[in-house]
Write a protein that holds these residues in place. Structure first.
Motif, PDB file in Angstrom:
ATOM      1  N   LYS A  77       0.836  -1.216   0.000  1.00 53.15           N
ATOM      2  CA  LYS A  77       0.000   0.000   0.000  1.00 53.15           C
ATOM      3  C   LYS A  77       0.865   1.258   0.000  1.00 53.15           C
ATOM      4  O   LYS A  77       0.491   2.289  -0.543  1.00 53.15           O
ATOM      5  N   LEU A  78       2.032   1.169   0.643  1.00 55.47           N
ATOM      6  CA  LEU A  78       2.907   2.342   0.730  1.00 55.47           C
ATOM      7  C   LEU A  78       3.740   2.536  -0.531  1.00 55.47           C
ATOM      8  O   LEU A  78       4.284   3.610  -0.769  1.00 55.47           O
ATOM      9  N   ASN A  79       3.880   1.479  -1.304  1.00 58.03           N
ATOM     10  CA  ASN A  79       4.680   1.565  -2.530  1.00 58.03           C
ATOM     11  C   ASN A  79       3.861   1.042  -3.716  1.00 58.03           C
ATOM     12  O   ASN A  79       3.913  -0.138  -4.047  1.00 58.03           O
ATOM     13  N   PRO A  80       3.106   1.934  -4.354  1.00 56.83           N
ATOM     14  CA  PRO A  80       2.190   1.515  -5.423  1.00 56.83           C
ATOM     15  C   PRO A  80       2.842   0.750  -6.571  1.00 56.83           C
ATOM     16  O   PRO A  80       2.171   0.013  -7.286  1.00 56.83           O
ATOM     17  N   LYS A  81       4.177   0.897  -6.706  1.00 55.06           N
ATOM     18  CA  LYS A  81       4.886   0.160  -7.756  1.00 55.06           C
ATOM     19  C   LYS A  81       4.761  -1.350  -7.564  1.00 55.06           C
ATOM     20  O   LYS A  81       4.932  -2.126  -8.496  1.00 55.06           O
ATOM     21  N   LEU A  82       4.497  -1.753  -6.313  1.00 53.08           N
ATOM     22  CA  LEU A  82       4.436  -3.187  -6.004  1.00 53.08           C
ATOM     23  C   LEU A  82       3.079  -3.811  -6.339  1.00 53.08           C
ATOM     24  O   LEU A  82       2.951  -5.030  -6.373  1.00 53.08           O
ATOM     25  N   LEU A  83       2.073  -2.987  -6.565  1.00 48.79           N
ATOM     26  CA  LEU A  83       0.710  -3.509  -6.737  1.00 48.79           C
ATOM     27  C   LEU A  83       0.555  -4.386  -7.979  1.00 48.79           C
ATOM     28  O   LEU A  83      -0.264  -5.296  -8.011  1.00 48.79           O
ATOM     29  N   HIS A  84       1.341  -4.108  -9.011  1.00 46.29           N
ATOM     30  CA  HIS A  84       1.089  -4.758 -10.304  1.00 46.29           C
ATOM     31  C   HIS A  84       1.374  -6.260 -10.328  1.00 46.29           C
ATOM     32  O   HIS A  84       0.901  -6.947 -11.221  1.00 46.29           O
ATOM     33  N   SER A  85       2.122  -6.737  -9.354  1.00 47.92           N
ATOM     34  CA  SER A  85       2.455  -8.170  -9.375  1.00 47.92           C
ATOM     35  C   SER A  85       1.228  -9.035  -9.081  1.00 47.92           C
ATOM     36  O   SER A  85       0.890  -9.937  -9.865  1.00 47.92           O
ATOM     37  N   LYS A  86       0.562  -8.762  -7.958  1.00 45.98           N
ATOM     38  CA  LYS A  86      -0.644  -9.525  -7.610  1.00 45.98           C
ATOM     39  C   LYS A  86      -1.755  -9.326  -8.637  1.00 45.98           C
ATOM     40  O   LYS A  86      -2.467 -10.265  -8.990  1.00 45.98           O
ATOM     41  N   LEU A  87      -1.874  -8.088  -9.123  1.00 48.04           N
ATOM     42  CA  LEU A  87      -2.937  -7.804 -10.104  1.00 48.04           C
ATOM     43  C   LEU A  87      -2.657  -8.527 -11.416  1.00 48.04           C
ATOM     44  O   LEU A  87      -3.554  -9.128 -12.012  1.00 48.04           O
ATOM     45  N   GLY A  88      -1.419  -8.485 -11.843  1.00 47.70           N
ATOM     46  CA  GLY A  88      -1.032  -9.152 -13.093  1.00 47.70           C
ATOM     47  C   GLY A  88      -1.313 -10.649 -13.023  1.00 47.70           C
ATOM     48  O   GLY A  88      -1.817 -11.248 -13.985  1.00 47.70           O
ATOM     49  N   ALA A  89      -1.003 -11.242 -11.880  1.00 48.06           N
ATOM     50  CA  ALA A  89      -1.248 -12.680 -11.703  1.00 48.06           C
ATOM     51  C   ALA A  89      -2.745 -12.982 -11.834  1.00 48.06           C
ATOM     52  O   ALA A  89      -3.150 -13.935 -12.519  1.00 48.06           O
ATOM     53  N   ASP A  90      -3.566 -12.154 -11.220  1.00 37.74           N
ATOM     54  CA  ASP A  90      -5.016 -12.375 -11.252  1.00 37.74           C
ATOM     55  C   ASP A  90      -5.595 -12.158 -12.656  1.00 37.74           C
ATOM     56  O   ASP A  90      -6.435 -12.927 -13.130  1.00 37.74           O
ATOM     57  N   ILE A  91      -5.098 -11.132 -13.325  1.00 39.53           N
ATOM     58  CA  ILE A  91      -5.565 -10.854 -14.695  1.00 39.53           C
ATOM     59  C   ILE A  91      -5.239 -12.040 -15.608  1.00 39.53           C
ATOM     60  O   ILE A  91      -6.080 -12.494 -16.386  1.00 39.53           O
ATOM     61  N   CYS A  92      -4.017 -12.554 -15.478  1.00 39.27           N
ATOM     62  CA  CYS A  92      -3.595 -13.673 -16.337  1.00 39.27           C
ATOM     63  C   CYS A  92      -4.349 -14.963 -16.022  1.00 39.27           C
ATOM     64  O   CYS A  92      -4.569 -15.787 -16.910  1.00 39.27           O
ATOM     65  N   LYS A  93      -4.753 -15.107 -14.774  1.00 44.12           N
ATOM     66  CA  LYS A  93      -5.566 -16.275 -14.410  1.00 44.12           C
ATOM     67  C   LYS A  93      -6.920 -16.176 -15.120  1.00 44.12           C
ATOM     68  O   LYS A  93      -7.380 -17.111 -15.768  1.00 44.12           O
ATOM     69  N   LYS A  94      -7.534 -15.008 -15.029  1.00 41.78           N
ATOM     70  CA  LYS A  94      -8.876 -14.840 -15.588  1.00 41.78           C
ATOM     71  C   LYS A  94      -8.892 -14.723 -17.103  1.00 41.78           C
ATOM     72  O   LYS A  94      -9.786 -15.228 -17.766  1.00 41.78           O
ATOM     73  N   LYS A  95      -7.898 -14.030 -17.655  1.00 42.53           N
ATOM     74  CA  LYS A  95      -7.892 -13.786 -19.098  1.00 42.53           C
ATOM     75  C   LYS A  95      -7.298 -14.932 -19.906  1.00 42.53           C
ATOM     76  O   LYS A  95      -7.755 -15.237 -20.998  1.00 42.53           O
ATOM     77  N   TYR A  96      -6.241 -15.544 -19.351  1.00 45.74           N
ATOM     78  CA  TYR A  96      -5.507 -16.549 -20.144  1.00 45.74           C
ATOM     79  C   TYR A  96      -5.408 -17.912 -19.476  1.00 45.74           C
ATOM     80  O   TYR A  96      -4.631 -18.757 -19.927  1.00 45.74           O
ATOM     81  N   ASN A  97      -6.175 -18.085 -18.388  1.00 43.74           N
ATOM     82  CA  ASN A  97      -6.151 -19.380 -17.685  1.00 43.74           C
ATOM     83  C   ASN A  97      -4.767 -19.810 -17.226  1.00 43.74           C
ATOM     84  O   ASN A  97      -4.420 -20.989 -17.311  1.00 43.74           O
ATOM     85  N   PHE A  98      -3.965 -18.888 -16.787  1.00 43.79           N
ATOM     86  CA  PHE A  98      -2.638 -19.255 -16.281  1.00 43.79           C
ATOM     87  C   PHE A  98      -2.773 -20.207 -15.102  1.00 43.79           C
ATOM     88  O   PHE A  98      -3.662 -20.049 -14.258  1.00 43.79           O
TER      89      PHE A  98
END
Ligand SMILES: [Fe+2]
Ligand SMILES: [Fe+2]
Length: 187
Positions: A77-98
């Motif tokens: 939460k204090l370092n927004p640069k870190l947010l994209h890792s968890k989000l990217g994982a979730d997007i790839c699960k939903k979009k590409y069935n990773f």
């Protein structure tokens, strides 16, 4: 083909610079997978997709997280640069069935994590050593990564921690835990 689909998608979503970086990570991940005996196609696809959420605004990131039940820790939460890792994982699960393994490699690519498997370590290293990167010591890490994955991960983590200390930037405990794990495993 999945690779081409993701490539087209991220070309639309990401800036040219980040798109080029993603292609570089895909290439490097494939190369490292071949050297270290894991599935090259899988590594290439995960490398390509790893930064899919990197250019979301903080608002978009929080909106996505709320809607999809993703929780951030205090440091994230204090370092927004870190947010994209968890989000990217979730997007790839939903979009590409990773698979879970592929999602985890994306989830851990920024801070590192003690739970990283070989694929995750390769993505972590590829992210920092792909052909568009340029910094002092890069060639040394590239050489190490061809022989010893853990040593390369250790090198990258220590370098990152040192830089954060110098700049007085918060260090994620996952990185410190990973450094300790690699050192303890060697004892
Ligand atoms: Fe990233
Ligand atoms: Fe990246």
């Amino acid at each position: 083909m999945e690779y081409e689909k993701i490539k087209n998608d991220i070309k639309q979503i990401l800036s040219e610079k980040r798109y080029t970086h993603s292609l570089g990570v895909a290439k490097k991940a494939e190369e490292l997978a071949k050297i270290h005996g894991i599935n090259e196609k899988k590594a290439k696809i995960v490398g390509l997709a790893h930064d899919i959420a990197k250019e979301m605004s903080k608002e978009e990131a929080y909106k996505y997280a709320t809607e999809n039940g993703i929780e951030f820790d205090e440091i994230e939460k204090l370092n927004p640069k870190l947010l994209h890792s968890k989000l990217g994982a979730d997007i790839c699960k939903k979009k590409y069935n990773f698979t879970k393994e592929m999602q985890d490699a994306i989830k851990y690519h920024t801070t590192g994590n003690v739970k990283m498997d070989k694929l995750a370590k390769i993505i972590f290293i590829a992210d920092k050593t792909e052909e568009n990167r340029e910094y002092e010591g890069l060639e040394e890490i590239i050489q190490i990564s061809k022989k010893d994955i853990d040593e390369a991960v250790l090198y990258i983590c220590c370098r990152g921690v040192k830089r954060n200390l110098d700049k007085k930037v918060i260090i994620h405990p996952d990185t410190i835990n990973l450094i300790n794990k690699i050192l303890i495993d060697r004892m």
